[in-house]
Write a protein that holds these residues in place. Structure first.
Motif, PDB file in Angstrom:
ATOM      1  N   ARG A   1       0.826  -1.209   0.000  1.00  0.00           N
ATOM      2  CA  ARG A   1       0.000   0.000   0.000  1.00  0.00           C
ATOM      3  C   ARG A   1       0.855   1.250   0.000  1.00  0.00           C
ATOM      4  N   LEU A   2       1.955   1.219   0.751  1.00  0.00           N
ATOM      5  CA  LEU A   2       2.838   2.385   0.816  1.00  0.00           C
ATOM      6  C   LEU A   2       3.450   2.666  -0.553  1.00  0.00           C
ATOM      7  N   ARG A   3       3.960   1.641  -1.221  1.00  0.00           N
ATOM      8  CA  ARG A   3       4.559   1.832  -2.539  1.00  0.00           C
ATOM      9  C   ARG A   3       3.522   2.245  -3.572  1.00  0.00           C
ATOM     10  N   ARG A   4       2.320   1.696  -3.461  1.00  0.00           N
ATOM     11  CA  ARG A   4       1.261   2.067  -4.398  1.00  0.00           C
ATOM     12  C   ARG A   4       0.908   3.554  -4.252  1.00  0.00           C
ATOM     13  N   ALA A   5       0.766   4.005  -2.994  1.00  0.00           N
ATOM     14  CA  ALA A   5       0.431   5.409  -2.749  1.00  0.00           C
ATOM     15  C   ALA A   5       1.557   6.320  -3.227  1.00  0.00           C
ATOM     16  N   GLY A   6       2.804   5.918  -2.947  1.00  0.00           N
ATOM     17  CA  GLY A   6       3.937   6.716  -3.385  1.00  0.00           C
ATOM     18  C   GLY A   6       4.026   6.793  -4.900  1.00  0.00           C
ATOM     19  N   ASN A   7       3.791   5.683  -5.556  1.00  0.00           N
ATOM     20  CA  ASN A   7       3.827   5.640  -7.013  1.00  0.00           C
ATOM     21  C   ASN A   7       2.740   6.540  -7.599  1.00  0.00           C
ATOM     22  N   ARG A   8       1.558   6.517  -6.993  1.00  0.00           N
ATOM     23  CA  ARG A   8       0.458   7.339  -7.494  1.00  0.00           C
ATOM     24  C   ARG A   8       0.807   8.822  -7.382  1.00  0.00           C
ATOM     25  N   MET A   9       1.370   9.226  -6.249  1.00  0.00           N
ATOM     26  CA  MET A   9       1.722  10.634  -6.067  1.00  0.00           C
ATOM     27  C   MET A   9       2.841  11.063  -7.004  1.00  0.00           C
ATOM     28  N   LEU A  10       3.840  10.195  -7.171  1.00  0.00           N
ATOM     29  CA  LEU A  10       4.946  10.531  -8.057  1.00  0.00           C
ATOM     30  C   LEU A  10       4.483  10.585  -9.514  1.00  0.00           C
ATOM     31  N   SER A  11       3.592   9.686  -9.895  1.00  0.00           N
ATOM     32  CA  SER A  11       3.058   9.701 -11.264  1.00  0.00           C
ATOM     33  C   SER A  11       2.286  10.993 -11.519  1.00  0.00           C
ATOM     34  N   LEU A  12       1.479  11.406 -10.537  1.00  0.00           N
ATOM     35  CA  LEU A  12       0.715  12.644 -10.668  1.00  0.00           C
ATOM     36  C   LEU A  12       1.649  13.841 -10.812  1.00  0.00           C
ATOM     37  N   LEU A  13       2.712  13.866 -10.018  1.00  0.00           N
ATOM     38  CA  LEU A  13       3.674  14.962 -10.087  1.00  0.00           C
ATOM     39  C   LEU A  13       4.302  15.044 -11.471  1.00  0.00           C
ATOM     40  N   VAL A  14       4.734  13.917 -11.997  1.00  0.00           N
ATOM     41  CA  VAL A  14       5.357  13.893 -13.326  1.00  0.00           C
ATOM     42  C   VAL A  14       4.354  14.291 -14.401  1.00  0.00           C
TER      43      VAL A  14
ATOM     44  N   ASP B   1       1.684   4.600 -14.257  1.00  0.00           N
ATOM     45  CA  ASP B   1       2.590   3.801 -13.432  1.00  0.00           C
ATOM     46  C   ASP B   1       4.020   4.235 -13.707  1.00  0.00           C
ATOM     47  N   LEU B   2       4.515   5.174 -12.917  1.00  0.00           N
ATOM     48  CA  LEU B   2       5.836   5.741 -13.166  1.00  0.00           C
ATOM     49  C   LEU B   2       6.964   4.785 -12.812  1.00  0.00           C
ATOM     50  N   CYS B   3       6.798   4.038 -11.715  1.00  0.00           N
ATOM     51  CA  CYS B   3       7.923   3.300 -11.127  1.00  0.00           C
ATOM     52  C   CYS B   3       7.834   1.796 -11.400  1.00  0.00           C
ATOM     53  N   TYR B   4       7.718   1.437 -12.670  1.00  0.00           N
ATOM     54  CA  TYR B   4       7.674   0.023 -13.043  1.00  0.00           C
ATOM     55  C   TYR B   4       8.727  -0.217 -14.108  1.00  0.00           C
ATOM     56  N   GLY B   5       9.483  -1.303 -13.971  1.00  0.00           N
ATOM     57  CA  GLY B   5      10.659  -1.491 -14.812  1.00  0.00           C
ATOM     58  C   GLY B   5      10.512  -2.421 -15.990  1.00  0.00           C
ATOM     59  N   TYR B   6       9.280  -2.684 -16.427  1.00  0.00           N
ATOM     60  CA  TYR B   6       9.087  -3.554 -17.590  1.00  0.00           C
ATOM     61  C   TYR B   6       8.821  -2.663 -18.790  1.00  0.00           C
ATOM     62  N   ASN B   7       9.817  -2.494 -19.651  1.00  0.00           N
ATOM     63  CA  ASN B   7       9.702  -1.594 -20.782  1.00  0.00           C
ATOM     64  C   ASN B   7      10.349  -2.200 -22.020  1.00  0.00           C
TER      65      ASN B   7
ATOM     66  N   ALA C   1      11.240   1.417   0.004  1.00  0.00           N
ATOM     67  CA  ALA C   1      10.204   2.387  -0.375  1.00  0.00           C
ATOM     68  C   ALA C   1      10.639   3.817  -0.092  1.00  0.00           C
ATOM     69  N   PHE C   2      11.319   4.064   1.037  1.00  0.00           N
ATOM     70  CA  PHE C   2      11.673   5.432   1.407  1.00  0.00           C
ATOM     71  C   PHE C   2      12.874   5.940   0.616  1.00  0.00           C
ATOM     72  N   THR C   3      14.004   5.204   0.701  1.00  0.00           N
ATOM     73  CA  THR C   3      15.221   5.695   0.046  1.00  0.00           C
ATOM     74  C   THR C   3      15.076   5.733  -1.469  1.00  0.00           C
ATOM     75  N   ASP C   4      14.416   4.730  -2.041  1.00  0.00           N
ATOM     76  CA  ASP C   4      14.248   4.728  -3.491  1.00  0.00           C
ATOM     77  C   ASP C   4      13.233   5.781  -3.917  1.00  0.00           C
ATOM     78  N   GLY C   5      12.239   6.071  -3.064  1.00  0.00           N
ATOM     79  CA  GLY C   5      11.312   7.155  -3.355  1.00  0.00           C
ATOM     80  C   GLY C   5      12.015   8.498  -3.400  1.00  0.00           C
ATOM     81  N   ILE C   6      12.967   8.689  -2.487  1.00  0.00           N
ATOM     82  CA  ILE C   6      13.750   9.933  -2.488  1.00  0.00           C
ATOM     83  C   ILE C   6      14.570  10.041  -3.764  1.00  0.00           C
ATOM     84  N   ARG C   7      15.137   8.924  -4.210  1.00  0.00           N
ATOM     85  CA  ARG C   7      15.932   8.946  -5.443  1.00  0.00           C
ATOM     86  C   ARG C   7      15.053   9.285  -6.652  1.00  0.00           C
ATOM     87  N   VAL C   8      13.816   8.789  -6.644  1.00  0.00           N
ATOM     88  CA  VAL C   8      12.896   9.118  -7.739  1.00  0.00           C
ATOM     89  C   VAL C   8      12.593  10.611  -7.734  1.00  0.00           C
TER      90      VAL C   8
END
Length: 281
Positions: A153-166, A176-182, A249-256
Motif C-alpha cells: 500500500r505504501l509503494r502504491r500510494a507513493g507511485n500514485r503521487m509521483l506519477s501525478l507529479l510527473v 505507473d511511473l515506477c515500473y521497470g518492464y519496458n 520504499a523510502f530511500t528509493d522514493g527519495i531517489r525518484v
C-alpha cells in the motif's frame, strides 16, 4: 449478395498473338524485427529456471551479471547455451541495464527482471505495441488487464503521487511511473543518454546518477522529454520467487524525487508527447 473486388492478372500479347497471363505483383512482407532481451541479475540462480521457462522465442538474450556470488552465470549458460553474458562495470540495476543495452544488436530492446516479478510471457504484447507505431512501450500495473501481487500500500500510494507529479510537470499521462518492464526501438537508445563505459567513482557507493533503481523513472522522463510516441502496455507484476528484494520504499522514493528534480529543468524546454490512450489487449 455483396460483390468482391478482385485483382485480375495482366494479359500481354506475345509474338504469336496469344495472350500470356502475368501473375500479380505481391508486395514483399516486412521483415520481422530482431528482438533483444536484457536481464540484469545479481544472485538469481534459483529464479532463472522459472524466468527462462516463460520466455517466448527471442533472437538475442543478454544476462548482465552484477558480480553474483552464487551460480547465476553457470545456471544461465546451462539453461540457455545461446545466452550472452555481460559483466556490468559499476553497481546497481541502472548500470546493469546500460551495459546490457549497449551490448544489444537487435532492432527492439526489452528489459525484464531476473527475480520472476515481470512475466516474460508478456513480451509479445510489448513488441506488438512497438510494431503498431509506438517508440517506447511502457509497462503499467494500473491499466485494465494489469495488476500486482507484490506492491505494498505504501509503494502504491507513493507511485500514485509521483506519477501525478510527473504528469503535471511533464505533460504526460503515466499511470505507473515506477515500473521497470519496458521495451523500445534500439534506434532510440541515444535518447536515454546512459553511461556504460565510465569507471566506478571513488567512494563507498561506487555509482553514478542513474545507476540505481531510479533508472526506471529516468527512462520514462527522457522518453517523454524526447517526444517519443509512448504506449502503456498492461502488465501483471508477480511476487519475487526466491530471495529478498533490494527495493526500499523510502530511500528509493527519495531517489525518484531527485530524478524528477534533475530532469525537470530540461523537461520545461521541450514539450513532451502525451502517453497514447490506447492499450494492447
Amino acid at each position: 449478395m455483396p460483390t468482391v473486388d478482385r485483382v485480375h492478372p495482366t494479359e500481354t500479347e506475345t509474338g504469336t498473338g496469344q495472350a500470356v497471363v502475368e501473375p500479380p505483383v505481391r508486395p514483399e512482407p516486412e521483415p520481422e524485427p530482431i528482438v533483444s532481451v536484457v536481464v540484469p541479475a545479481l544472485n538469481e540462480a534459483r529464479n532463472l529456471p522459472h524466468v527462462f521457462a516463460r520466455l517466448p522465442q527471442v533472437d538475442e538474450l543478454i544476462l548482465v551479471d552484477g558480480g553474483s556470488t552464487d551460480d547465476t552465470v553457470a545456471v544461465a549458460r546451462q539453461l540457455r547455451p545461446d545466452i550472452r553474458v555481460v559483466t556490468q562495470n559499476r553497481r546497481g540495476k541502472g548500470n546493469a541495464l546500460a551495459c546490457g543495452f549497449a551490448a544489444c544488436t537487435g532492432d527492439i530492446i526489452v528489459m525484464i527482471d531476473a527475480d520472476g516479478s515481470t512475466d516474460p510471457g508478456e513480451i509479445p504484447s510489448f513488441v506488438a505495441a512497438l510494431r503498431e507505431g509506438a517508440d517506447f512501450a511502457k509497462g503499467s500495473r494500473f491499466r485494465a488487464g494489469g495488476g500486482s501481487a507484490d506492491i505494498t500500500r505504501l509503494r502504491r500510494a507513493g507511485n500514485r503521487m509521483l506519477s501525478l507529479l510527473v504528469n503535471v510537470l511533464f505533460g504526460t499521462r503515466y499511470s505507473d511511473l515506477c515500473y521497470g518492464y519496458n521495451a523500445f526501438w534500439a534506434c532510440h537508445l541515444e535518447v536515454f543518454d546512459l553511461d556504460s563505459t565510465s569507471p566506478a567513482p571513488p567512494g563507498a557507493d561506487g555509482r553514478l546518477w542513474g545507476d540505481g533503481f531510479e533508472i526506471e523513472t529516468l527512462l520514462n522522463l527522457r522518453a517523454a522529454r524526447a517526444r517519443l510516441a509512448i504506449e502503456e502496455v498492461p502488465s501483471f507484476e508477480h511476487d519475487r520467487i526466491h530471495g529478498v528484494s533490494n527495493l526500499n520504499a523510502f530511500t528509493d522514493g527519495i531517489r525518484v524525487l531527485r530524478t524528477i528534480a534533475r530532469e525537470w529543468p530540461r523537461g520545461r524546454r521541450s514539450a513532451s508527447r502525451q502517453v497514447a490512450e490506447r492499450s494492447t489487449r
